[in-house]
Design an enzyme around this catalytic site. Structure first.
Site, PDB file in Angstrom:
ATOM      1  N   ARG A   6       0.843  -1.208   0.000  1.00 17.52           N
ATOM      2  CA  ARG A   6       0.000   0.000   0.000  1.00 17.52           C
ATOM      3  C   ARG A   6       0.873   1.250   0.000  1.00 17.52           C
ATOM      4  O   ARG A   6       1.763   1.400   0.838  1.00 17.52           O
ATOM      5  CB  ARG A   6      -0.902  -0.015   1.243  1.00 17.52           C
ATOM      6  CG  ARG A   6      -1.674   1.286   1.490  1.00 17.52           C
ATOM      7  CD  ARG A   6      -2.535   1.135   2.736  1.00 17.52           C
ATOM      8  NE  ARG A   6      -3.188   2.373   3.138  1.00 17.52           N
ATOM      9  CZ  ARG A   6      -2.853   3.080   4.222  1.00 17.52           C
ATOM     10  NH1 ARG A   6      -1.850   2.674   5.008  1.00 17.52           N
ATOM     11  NH2 ARG A   6      -3.496   4.184   4.523  1.00 17.52           N
ATOM     12  N   ARG A  21      -9.690  18.173   9.312  1.00 17.03           N
ATOM     13  CA  ARG A  21      -8.682  18.233  10.365  1.00 17.03           C
ATOM     14  C   ARG A  21      -8.629  19.612  10.998  1.00 17.03           C
ATOM     15  O   ARG A  21      -9.046  20.607  10.389  1.00 17.03           O
ATOM     16  CB  ARG A  21      -7.284  17.918   9.800  1.00 17.03           C
ATOM     17  CG  ARG A  21      -7.167  16.596   9.067  1.00 17.03           C
ATOM     18  CD  ARG A  21      -5.780  16.446   8.443  1.00 17.03           C
ATOM     19  NE  ARG A  21      -5.695  15.275   7.590  1.00 17.03           N
ATOM     20  CZ  ARG A  21      -5.409  14.055   8.007  1.00 17.03           C
ATOM     21  NH1 ARG A  21      -5.166  13.855   9.292  1.00 17.03           N
ATOM     22  NH2 ARG A  21      -5.362  13.036   7.179  1.00 17.03           N
ATOM     23  N   LYS A  78     -13.094   2.425   0.792  1.00 10.20           N
ATOM     24  CA  LYS A  78     -12.758   2.390   2.218  1.00 10.20           C
ATOM     25  C   LYS A  78     -13.998   2.810   3.012  1.00 10.20           C
ATOM     26  O   LYS A  78     -14.416   3.970   2.940  1.00 10.20           O
ATOM     27  CB  LYS A  78     -11.580   3.333   2.504  1.00 10.20           C
ATOM     28  CG  LYS A  78     -10.293   2.894   1.830  1.00 10.20           C
ATOM     29  CD  LYS A  78      -9.210   3.950   1.949  1.00 10.20           C
ATOM     30  CE  LYS A  78      -8.757   4.145   3.384  1.00 10.20           C
ATOM     31  NZ  LYS A  78      -7.663   5.162   3.463  1.00 10.20           N
ATOM     32  N   THR A 134      -6.676  -1.452  10.141  1.00  7.19           N
ATOM     33  CA  THR A 134      -6.549  -0.523  11.273  1.00  7.19           C
ATOM     34  C   THR A 134      -6.222  -1.202  12.592  1.00  7.19           C
ATOM     35  O   THR A 134      -7.008  -1.998  13.108  1.00  7.19           O
ATOM     36  CB  THR A 134      -7.810   0.348  11.471  1.00  7.19           C
ATOM     37  OG1 THR A 134      -8.292   0.808  10.207  1.00  7.19           O
ATOM     38  CG2 THR A 134      -7.481   1.557  12.342  1.00  7.19           C
TER      39      THR A 134
END
Length: 476
Positions: free
Chosen positions: A34, A75, A223, A281
């Site tokens: 990845r 963020r 995802k 994760t």
């Protein structure tokens, strides 16, 4: 190395960018590498892709490259001192109009639309849910909050809204540019961050197809990391080639307690829709700093394997951890051991199923026959990889070997559970191709004299979707 059905996805980063180390990791069991497009510049990704291809060639095996798009940056901004310590009960402001660096009272926002998407009473979770703040009021561009669960908040940490509801588009201008970069080195998979609907995936596919050269078609991985994606899971699956159970952001939005059952459901539904699924994760999180995993991490990886996931993924463990090679070795051991405890229910899998396509029916027939004959192997001669994909959706003890004359197909199949893709330069003549296939299997030590194996192919050879023949062979 013992045969392992479950595949390993490893993230490339500073800890794993040494060519010799990466080669060792591939030899130890990495099937997909990845590239995280949240970090690095365009040339960095191109260089890393070349690094992966060279390491795979030295290791003597093909691996797939997955380009993981950053997605929208929801963020906080930066702080004057890099971080602040928020205490329960204190007031804190998220200010989309703020241009100066943050302090203990307020910080700016990368996601300027946030004030329009929250209201008094909403709960926001910062830094993967480690910090919890409640919205008191929204005044213009400023979100006034009270800290409920405090902690250290540093630069550019992520923001989630409890229960979901943020409208940021899954594909940003940066993602569109990154898709062009990924297609320049023919990434085998593109992972799309934060999709909410099939439309997001369809747009990503169009962008990939426009940017790709020589007709290259990458697999698209959705995802699943937003609460809003769950009600639309079926349509997202239909528009994708697979999904990633991205347990970080998703668990923050839906709640940690809900996540294990949701993971099981997502893996089950993906397999039912003939799609691949990656579980990701914090799978081996403690190995970022420790040479062995915790017992809980071992159980976590094993449970994903027993649920039927195609692959388990390593993120910071291999990108930035102290023990990237050891982590891959440990994960491979866990997968292999867990597979030994699987409950194979092939007949139950087939009950009530109907197959409208000849090639799919042949694939299912090969599984059923090989299972009952105790065949040594199932061999799928495939142009597109579809036959091997269908076979891999069912748990079976018989290993599946997918023989293809297309390197792109071979790389894509590295993600399919219980499928070992092999390159073979097949002849257009069926009988010659079948002889070549058996000779190749014998050379690799997969079959020997007296072994029975099932083989599927298409006639005429080389046409995608043309699998129409199942043959049972005994090696002379």
């Amino acid at each position: 190395m013992p045969r392992r059905a479950t595949k390993i996805v490893a993230t490339l980063g500073p800890a794993s960018s040494d060519p010799a180390l990466l080669e060792q990791m591939i030899r130890a069991g990495v099937n997909v590498v990845r590239l995280n497009f949240s970090h690095g510049k365009t040339q960095d990704h191109i260089d890393r892709a070349q690094l992966v291809r060279a390491a795979a060639q030295r290791a003597g095996r093909e691996v797939a490259i997955m380009a993981d798009l950053q997605g929208p940056k929801i963020r906080v901004g930066k702080f004057a001192e890099g971080k602040v310590m928020l205490l329960p009960g204190q007031k804190f402001v998220l200010d989309a109009a703020r241009t100066e660096l943050g302090d203990i009272a307020a910080v700016g926002l990368d996601y300027k639309a946030l004030p329009r998407e929250v209201k008094a009473g909403d709960v926001l979770l910062l830094n993967d849910g480690l910090i919890v703040i409640k919205v008191d009021a929204v005044q213009g561009a400023a979100i006034h909050t009270t800290v409920k669960l405090g902690g250290e908040l540093s630069n550019n940490k992520g923001i989630n809204k409890q229960g979901g509801g943020l409208t940021a588009s899954a594909l940003t201008a940066k993602d569109m540019e990154d898709i062009r970069t990924a297609m320049s080195f023919q990434a085998d998979y593109v992972a799309v961050s934060f999709p909410k609907s099939a439309t997001d995936m369809e747009m990503a596919r169009q962008l990939c197809n426009v940017a790709a050269e020589d007709g290259h078609r990458p697999g698209l991985i959705a995802k699943i990391e937003r609460a809003e994606a769950i009600p639309h899971l079926q349509e997202i699956l239909l528009a994708s080639d697979g999904i990633m159970v991205a347990r970080g952001d998703l668990a923050v939005e839906v709640g940690n307690a809900v996540m294990p059952a949701l993971q099981k459901r997502m893996i089950k539904v993906a397999r039912e829709f003939d799609k691949v699924v990656i579980t990701a994760t914090q799978m081996m999180e403690s190995m970022i700093t420790n040479p062995v995993p915790t017992r809980a991490e071992v159980s976590d990886v094993a449970n994903a394997v027993l649920d039927g996931t195609d692959a388990v993924m390593l993120s910071a463990e291999t990108a930035a951890g102290k023990y990237p090679l050891e982590t891959v070795i440990e994960m491979a051991k866990i997968c292999h051991a867990a597979e030994g405890g699987e409950n194979f229910m092939l007949e139950a899998d087939f009950s009530g199923k109907t197959f409208s396509r000849i090639d799919q029916t042949i694939a299912m027939g090969a599984l059923f026959t090989a299972h009952h004959l105790g065949a040594k192997a199932i061999v799928a001669m495939t142009d597109s990889g579809s036959t091997a994909l269908w076979m891999s959706r069912h748990l079976i003890q018989v290993p599946i070997y997918a023989l293809t004359s297309k390197v792109a197909t071979q790389r894509k199949m590295t993600l399919y559970r219980n499928v070992r893709p092999l390159f073979i330069d097949t002849s257009a003549d069926r009988d010659t191709a079948l002889r070549e296939a058996e000779n190749d299997l014998r050379k690799r030590g997969i079959v020997q004299s007296g072994d029975v194996y099932a083989i599927t192919c298409g006639e005429p050879m080389g046409s995608p979707g043309g699998t129409n023949m199942l043959k049972i062979c005994r090696v002379s």
